[in-house]
Design an enzyme around this catalytic site. Structure first.
Site, short mmCIF file in Angstrom:
data_model
loop_
_atom_site.label_atom_id
_atom_site.label_comp_id
_atom_site.label_asym_id
_atom_site.label_seq_id
_atom_site.Cartn_x
_atom_site.Cartn_y
_atom_site.Cartn_z
NE ARG A 1 -11.01 -1.03 -8.65
CZ ARG A 1 -10.39 -0.45 -7.62
NH1 ARG A 1 -9.42 -1.10 -6.96
NH2 ARG A 1 -10.71 0.76 -7.25
CG ASN B 1 -12.35 -2.32 1.82
OD1 ASN B 1 -11.42 -3.09 2.03
ND2 ASN B 1 -12.23 -1.22 1.08
CE1 TYR C 1 -4.24 -1.23 -0.39
CE2 TYR C 1 -3.81 -2.56 1.56
CZ TYR C 1 -4.61 -2.24 0.47
OH TYR C 1 -5.78 -2.94 0.25
NE ARG D 1 -13.87 -3.29 -1.36
CZ ARG D 1 -13.02 -2.59 -2.09
NH1 ARG D 1 -13.45 -1.80 -3.05
NH2 ARG D 1 -11.72 -2.67 -1.84
CB THR E 1 -13.48 2.21 -1.57
OG1 THR E 1 -12.84 2.22 -2.85
CG2 THR E 1 -12.43 2.06 -0.48
CG PHE F 1 -6.64 5.79 5.07
CD1 PHE F 1 -6.06 4.74 4.37
CD2 PHE F 1 -7.18 6.85 4.35
CE1 PHE F 1 -6.01 4.73 2.99
CE2 PHE F 1 -7.14 6.84 2.95
CZ PHE F 1 -6.55 5.78 2.28
#
Ligand code: ATP
Ligand code: MG
Length: 137
Positions: A85, A112, A49, A102, A91, A57
């Protein structure tokens, strides 16, 4: 045929949802061509990430990703990146469409349930971070 990289995140593995998530993936016509359950290290999560390093965050995200094992996967199919996706949903699960992973399973915008690559270049880099070529069949 295209490949994308997927992670079933700690909130989902902790609730025994690996099979449920995989059922949605397979019903959507994506093939799981590589899969393993791993405990990510902090260094691996920070690298993975890295693009979000400056976001507020980031620390919370890394702590979450190493809080329990994850399942890393390579998915294959027509337009696999965009298709996955779509199957994952937005998200934030509050904005996710009905029937998406999700919407069905995510607990919050942070927890998530799944990750999916967002472009061909990132898919390639992410797959290579976790899989050797001969592990993808
Ligand atoms: P992913 O990259 O995990 O597939 P995404 O592409 O939908 O998710 P990104 O914007 O890339 O979303 O964010 C990466 C991850 O960071 C999200 O999946 C989520 O776990 C976490 N995240 C994003 N925004 C927030 C937020 N506002 N608060 C907490 N965590 C967040
Ligand atoms: Mg992303």
């Amino acid at each position: 045929l295209e490949r994308t990289f997927s992670i079933i995140k700690p909130d989902a593995t902790a609730r025994n949802l690996t099979g449920a998530v995989n059922a949605v993936i397979e019903k959507a016509g994506l093939r799981i061509v590589a899969q393993k359950r791993i405990q990510m290290t902090r260094a691996q999560a920070e690298e993975f990430y890295g693009v979000h390093r400056e976001r507020p965050f980031f620390g919370e995200l890394v702590d979450f990703m190493i809080s329990a094992p994850v399942v890393v996967q390579v998915l294959e199919g027509d337009n696999a990146i965009a298709r996955y996706r779509e199957v994952m949903g937005a998200t934030n699960p509050e904005n996710a469409a009905e029937g998406t992973i999700r919407k069905l399973y995510a607990k919050s915008v942070g927890e998530n349930s799944v990750h999916g690559s967002d472009a061909p270049e990132t898919a390639k880099v992410e797959i290579a971070q976790f899989f050797a070529g001969n592990e993808i069949v």
